[in-house]
Write an enzyme that holds these catalytic residues in place. Structure first.
Site, PDB file in Angstrom:
ATOM      1  N   TYR A 222       0.835  -1.208   0.000  1.00  0.00           N
ATOM      2  CA  TYR A 222       0.000   0.000   0.000  1.00  0.00           C
ATOM      3  C   TYR A 222       0.873   1.261   0.000  1.00  0.00           C
ATOM      4  O   TYR A 222       1.807   1.396   0.809  1.00  0.00           O
ATOM      5  CB  TYR A 222      -0.956   0.006   1.211  1.00  0.00           C
ATOM      6  CG  TYR A 222      -1.640   1.346   1.331  1.00  0.00           C
ATOM      7  CD1 TYR A 222      -2.584   1.749   0.384  1.00  0.00           C
ATOM      8  CD2 TYR A 222      -1.279   2.248   2.323  1.00  0.00           C
ATOM      9  CE1 TYR A 222      -3.159   3.003   0.444  1.00  0.00           C
ATOM     10  CE2 TYR A 222      -1.857   3.511   2.392  1.00  0.00           C
ATOM     11  CZ  TYR A 222      -2.796   3.881   1.444  1.00  0.00           C
ATOM     12  OH  TYR A 222      -3.358   5.131   1.492  1.00  0.00           O
ATOM     13  N   CYS A 274     -11.725  15.388   5.356  1.00  0.00           N
ATOM     14  CA  CYS A 274     -12.297  16.647   5.857  1.00  0.00           C
ATOM     15  C   CYS A 274     -12.322  17.716   4.769  1.00  0.00           C
ATOM     16  O   CYS A 274     -12.479  18.902   5.072  1.00  0.00           O
ATOM     17  CB  CYS A 274     -11.527  17.150   7.063  1.00  0.00           C
ATOM     18  SG  CYS A 274     -11.738  16.126   8.516  1.00  0.00           S
ATOM     19  N   SER A 278     -10.874  18.375  -2.040  1.00  0.00           N
ATOM     20  CA  SER A 278     -11.959  19.125  -2.685  1.00  0.00           C
ATOM     21  C   SER A 278     -11.723  20.630  -2.565  1.00  0.00           C
ATOM     22  O   SER A 278     -12.140  21.392  -3.437  1.00  0.00           O
ATOM     23  CB  SER A 278     -13.321  18.716  -2.147  1.00  0.00           C
ATOM     24  OG  SER A 278     -13.405  19.000  -0.784  1.00  0.00           O
ATOM     25  N   ARG A 388      -7.575   4.230  -4.635  1.00  0.00           N
ATOM     26  CA  ARG A 388      -6.948   5.511  -5.017  1.00  0.00           C
ATOM     27  C   ARG A 388      -6.646   5.601  -6.503  1.00  0.00           C
ATOM     28  O   ARG A 388      -6.663   4.604  -7.218  1.00  0.00           O
ATOM     29  CB  ARG A 388      -5.657   5.676  -4.226  1.00  0.00           C
ATOM     30  CG  ARG A 388      -5.990   5.822  -2.732  1.00  0.00           C
ATOM     31  CD  ARG A 388      -4.921   6.443  -1.929  1.00  0.00           C
ATOM     32  NE  ARG A 388      -5.415   6.707  -0.598  1.00  0.00           N
ATOM     33  CZ  ARG A 388      -5.413   7.901  -0.013  1.00  0.00           C
ATOM     34  NH1 ARG A 388      -4.950   8.947  -0.634  1.00  0.00           N
ATOM     35  NH2 ARG A 388      -5.890   8.047   1.209  1.00  0.00           N
TER      36      ARG A 388
HETATM   37  C1  SPV Z   1      -3.334  10.438   3.792  1.00  0.00           C
HETATM   38  O1  SPV Z   1      -3.873   9.481   4.352  1.00  0.00           O
HETATM   39  O2  SPV Z   1      -3.212  11.538   4.362  1.00  0.00           O
HETATM   40  C2  SPV Z   1      -2.821  10.297   2.423  1.00  0.00           C
HETATM   41  C3  SPV Z   1      -2.666   8.966   1.857  1.00  0.00           C
HETATM   42  O3  SPV Z   1      -2.470  11.275   1.816  1.00  0.00           O
HETATM   43  S1  SPV Z   1      -1.284   8.123   2.442  1.00  0.00           S
HETATM   44  O4  SPV Z   1      -0.296   8.078   1.396  1.00  0.00           O
HETATM   45  O5  SPV Z   1      -1.698   6.800   2.815  1.00  0.00           O
HETATM   46  O6  SPV Z   1      -0.736   8.847   3.585  1.00  0.00           O
END
Ligand code: SPV
Ligand code: MN
Length: 630
Positions: A222, A274, A278, A388
């Site tokens: 991931y 949050c 957007s 994603r």
């Molecule tokens: C977050 O969760 O704030 C992200 C995705 O931007 S991650 O790469 O999983 O952190």
């Protein structure tokens, strides 16, 4: 130990060894040599700034099956294992020396113990596999912000994602010269694979060595755990910035347009879900970045860059109606990696895409069909909620050309936004730097939603939306930000926003598009074009200014009763929030800055004073008079 890279020359793909030697940097060679020795890959490929090297990795991702080609040219789909769909907070730890305590909020492990464990997992892990050695740069190249990083990974998906998300950094390293040692070192192995997903996820580990500026990640795919330049480098950068007097923030950067060709840049911190992306994507404005920013004081001004050049965004609810620009980019024949969506006949589908999903297909947990349930009988969604997309920002029509400016953009305003159903008004401006940092940034909370695991409506403390990534004590982090505000020629205004305020009947008080109005108001404030009403918690807009903005921008008649309900000062809820923060900053956080407690105390006194005169719920229009200050 023999750290001479020459002993591994036979493992290098054609041209790769020469590319590495050309850097003539012993630290770089020593680092790579050490991990070739430990992980024992059969092949080593070096990604430079030459586009053919990026192409090689893209092709490898298809050849190995880590990515599956989709119908549209350039589009691929990647799956992480069912239990490997998000950042693993519990197994992400800082390596600390004996007797060193970082902060009770930060997850740590004894350095020797942690290194022994993770090196044990990495030993020989790449046998029979190819190691990609990738040179990238955090921030634009050739600038005061640039931070070179070297990623070692055996995952073509990780290397490919980084190619989309970050600037190439080989030439940047050449520029730094042979003696340069200050690059971030990122090591990743996805470990043994079963059907192309990491098999040994119980041995998943992400260990961070702040002293050596190194992160080791194993048995995971991931992105949040493996894309070393993203949240892993962010932790290293927070530590580095803290020593050097600049800031690494979990912030969007965007251009907001005013009269004529006027543009003012804002940075904004919002916890996950949050409204960060957007906001960065608001219609009529431009995006510089949606996730991580470096902020520096240059000539007395706050300048910021996007650390990245792409988006690793949540795809859930991206649809043509709400996100036309992202939708367009996701349907254009450019490079896109979709992860953990539903794949059927070369087309990706996801929750909330406003299309009819097919009855069956393949998703993150294997074969999927309509009505399929998990072991507890709950229906399995079409795609994972954290599925994603990975794209370059330049594929978006609203990408700001300042993205690649080496000097960054000047930040006029900083926005903090949480998810809060009952306390804060939709938008307000702090009285000054410290008031904003302390009562808006340091008190940021996010309520859990039904989209996340666990109970909905639970408030999670997340200062500056950076809690998950802090690598220094919380108190010091807050102090650093306060110090950063000193000695500036122009201090950015600080704003608090809340897109999630509800009325008594549980109905949202503001509309989806109203954030367009709040941001325009902030732009008018930093341009000195509108006045405001001072309340105990901050300065709120005048009704007349919002009415005008609603009419011009949304063609909407904004009624006074709507304004009054939205901007009611909710004193009991505000006092309760202050109590929660006192508890956190006196009981849980060691060495919280005294100024923070004082600022909260002052806010409480202002609230109590107003309550005496006006009661618990105050129509803030009344506060235009000097009445409440009595
Ligand atoms: C977050 O969760 O704030 C992200 C995705 O931007 S991650 O790469 O999983 O952190
Ligand atoms: Mn993020």
């Amino acid at each position: 130990m023999n750290s001479d890279i020459a002993q591994y020359k036979g493992k290098f793909r054609k041209g790769s060894y020469e590319a590495l030697k050309k850097l003539n940097n012993k630290s770089v060679e020593g680092f790579i040599s050490e991990f070739i020795g430990l992980c024992d890959p059969s092949y080593v490929f070096v990604r430079t700034d030459d586009p053919s090297t990026a192409r090689y990795i893209r092709e490898k991702a298809l050849e190995t099956g880590e990515e599956i080609p989709l119908k549209i040219k350039g589009h691929t789909c990647h799956f992480d294992g069912p239990g490997d769909q998000a950042r693993d907070k519990a197994r992400t730890k800082y390596l600390v020396g004996k007797g060193v305590s970082l902060d009770p909020h930060l997850n740590t492990i004894d350095r020797d113990e942690g290194l022994d464990e993770i090196r044990g997992y990495l030993k020989g892990i790449m046998k029979g596999r190819e190691l990609y050695v990738c040179f990238f740069c955090l921030g634009p190249t050739g600038s005061a912000f640039s931070l070179p990083a070297v990623q070692l990974t055996d995952s073509s998906y990780v290397a490919h994602s980084e190619d989309i998300l970050y600037r190439s950094g080989y030439e940047e390293l050449v520029r730094r010269g042979p003696e340069f040692t200050g690059f971030f070192k990122l090591i990743h192995s996805e470990g043994a694979l079963e059907e192309n997903v990491s098999r040994d996820t119980e041995k998943r580990r992400v260990y961070i060595d702040l002293k050596e500026e190194t992160v080791l990640s194993v048995n995971t795919q991931y992105g949040g755990n493996t894309i070393g330049l993203k949240k892993l480098s962010m932790r290293l950068a927070i530590y580095k910035a803290s020593k050097e007097g600049w800031l690494t923030e979990h912030m969007l950067v965007m251009g907001v347009y005013g009269q004529g060709s006027r543009v003012n840049y804002f940075a904004g911190a919002f916890p996950s879900a949050c409204g960060k992306t957007s906001t960065a994507m608001l219609e009529g404005e431009s995006i510089v970045g949606d996730d991580i920013a470096y902020l520096r004081k240059i000539d007395g001004f706050v300048k910021a860059v996007n650390v990245e050049r792409g988006i690793f965004g949540i795809i859930r609810d991206v649809n043509p109606e709400d996100d036309p620009l992202i939708w367009k980019a996701l349907n254009a024949p450019k490079e896109v990696i979709f992860s953990n969506v539903l794949m059927q006949s070369g087309i990706p589908y996801w929750q909330g895409d406003n299309r009819k999903a097919p009855d069956e297909g393949r998703n993150y947990q294997g074969e999927w069909h309509k009505g399929k349930t998990d072991t507890e009988g709950n229906p399995l969604p079409v795609s994972h909620p954290n599925a994603r997309y990975t794209i370059r920002l330049r594929e978006l029509a609203n990408c700001d050309e300042a993205l690649e400016k080496p000097e960054g953009v000047q930040i006029k305003g900083i926005i903090y936004g949480g998810r809060d159903s009952d306390t804060s008004v939709p938008v307000q401006q702090a009285f000054g730097w410290n008031h904003g940092i302390l009562t808006m940034g340091s008190t940021l909370e996010s309520e859990t939603t039904s989209a996340t695991l666990g109970k909905a409506g639970v408030r999670k403390f997340n200062l500056m939306s950076n809690l998950d990534f802090l690598s220094i004590p919380l108190g010091r982090y807050i102090e650093n930000i306060m110090d950063f505000g000193k000695g500036l020629k122009e201090i950015p205004a600080i704003f608090g926003v809340n897109y999630f305020l509800k009325g008594g009947n549980g109905r949202y008080l503001t509309g989806m598009h109203d954030k367009r109005i709040w941001i325009k108001w902030m732009e008018l404030r930093v341009s000195g074009e509108v006045s405001c009403i001072e309340t105990p918690t901050g300065c709120i807009p005048l009704y007349e200014d919002l009415k005008r903005l609603f009419a011009v921008i949304l063609n909407k008649d904004y009624r006074r009763d709507e304004y009054e309900e939205q901007f009611t000062l909710r004193i009991p809820e505000n006092l309760a929030k202050i109590e929660r923060m006192f508890k956190i900053y006196t009981e849980e956080v060691k060495n919280a800055p005294k100024t923070l407690l004082k600022e909260l105390e002052d806010q409480r006194s202002r609230l109590l004073k107003v309550r005496k005169v006006h009661g618990d719920y105050v129509n803030t229009g009344l506060l235009q008079s000097a009445e409440y200050k009595k």
